[in-house]
Design an enzyme around this catalytic site. Structure first.
Site, short mmCIF file in Angstrom:
data_model
loop_
_atom_site.label_atom_id
_atom_site.label_comp_id
_atom_site.label_asym_id
_atom_site.label_seq_id
_atom_site.Cartn_x
_atom_site.Cartn_y
_atom_site.Cartn_z
N HIS A 253 -56.98 60.47 31.01
CA HIS A 253 -56.64 61.82 30.55
C HIS A 253 -57.52 62.86 31.24
CE1 HIS A 253 -54.62 59.89 27.16
NE2 HIS A 253 -54.15 61.06 26.81
N ASP B 86 -71.68 75.31 42.20
CA ASP B 86 -71.59 75.66 43.64
C ASP B 86 -71.21 74.45 44.49
OD1 ASP B 86 -72.11 78.37 43.53
OD2 ASP B 86 -74.27 78.16 43.85
#
Ligand code: MN
Ligand code: MN
Length: 285
Positions: A122, A253
């Protein structure tokens, strides 16, 4: 006559507008939850446009995702989690094709994963949508599923999902985004790049970003440079079983660099810069 007609039209419009407003207020709460799933931004500017089949937006009250027809999975999924989604409903276990996909697109079926060596993993977890059977059932649509190495899915990934629900039960609101990229993973039957005769790509990496706020109002405005954000990037392999999810902590990042996505894009740039360069060092269970 003209004036009367104009007045009549204006009155009708007024009645329509006021009845609309009344309906909006009386709608059940669950119908308003969809927007929260994407509150922190749409990472790839996905749209419900059949002409962009590799970045196709699917919006549901339970979660939002960007489907990629050529991979047979979503690129990312985004959802909101708090106590109001957590109830007592049992896992419905009704994996099924997503008939909402545009006509002519291949619909991944449950048996495409059978004996593949990969779990039907999932994105938005069954356990995050337990308030009604209908909500839980939506997590079993195959567009919410990715091929996940069993020890990955049932090991560190499941630990991290459990920790998220613990944070929600303790009184936090969580904005969760997960996604996958790359090709090839190691399941219980060894290395595979594709399932179902090439219709499904096995991802090499699976990542998740969780932004955590104490319960409150105006969530977008409350996020600041000290808001807790957890980011993980986990290789999709069986040999992660002895590891903890926290071993895979990284920065937002890093994930943006790897994927080309812009995560948390709804936040002011200064807040993104501060949050996305930090690696979480907070509690892990
Ligand atoms: Mn799972
Ligand atoms: Mn960003």
């Amino acid at each position: 006559m003209c004036t009367h007609r104009y007045l009549f039209a204006s009155l009708c419009l007024l009645l329509m507008v006021s009845s609309c407003q009344k309906e909006a207020i009386e709608e059940p709460q669950t119908n308003n939850l969809g927007a929260e799933n994407l509150l922190m931004g749409n990472p790839s500017n996905a749209k419900p446009n059949v002409n962009q089949p590799e970045n196709y937006l699917i919006t549901r009250p339970q979660y939002t995702l960007a489907y990629n027809r050529s991979r047979g999975t979503a690129n990312w999924a985004s959802w909101y989690l708090s106590k109001k989604w957590l109830g007592e409903i049992d896992r419905q276990d009704n994996f099924r094709p997503d008939e909402s996909l545009p006509s002519g697109w291949y619909r991944v079926i449950t048996s495409d994963y059978t004996n593949s060596g990969f779990d039907r993993g999932h994105q938005c977890p069954s356990g995050d949508r337990t308030i009604t059977a209908g909500d839980n059932s939506q997590t079993f649509l195959m567009t919410n599923i990715i091929p996940q190495a069993p020890n990955h899915n049932q090991g560190p990934w499941a630990q991290m999902e459990a920790y998220s629900r613990k944070l929600a039960r303790e009184g936090n609101e969580l904005y969760i985004i997960m996604g996958n990229y790359g090709t090839g993973g190691i399941g219980s039957g060894g290395y595979k790049e594709k399932l179902a005769n090439g219709k499904i790509t096995v991802p090499k990496y699976i990542w998740k970003v969780i932004l955590i706020l104490p319960e409150g109002e105006e969530d977008l405005r409350r996020v600041n440079s000290s808001t807790r954000v957890i980011a993980v990037n986990m290789i999709n392999r069986q040999d992660v079983s002895g590891l903890h999810w926290s071993d895979f902590r990284t920065t937002v990042d890093d994930i943006e660099t790897e994927t080309g996505l812009d995560l948390l894009s709804a936040l002011p740039v200064s807040v993104q810069v501060a949050l996305e360069s930090k690696k979480d060092t907070g509690p892990i269970n």
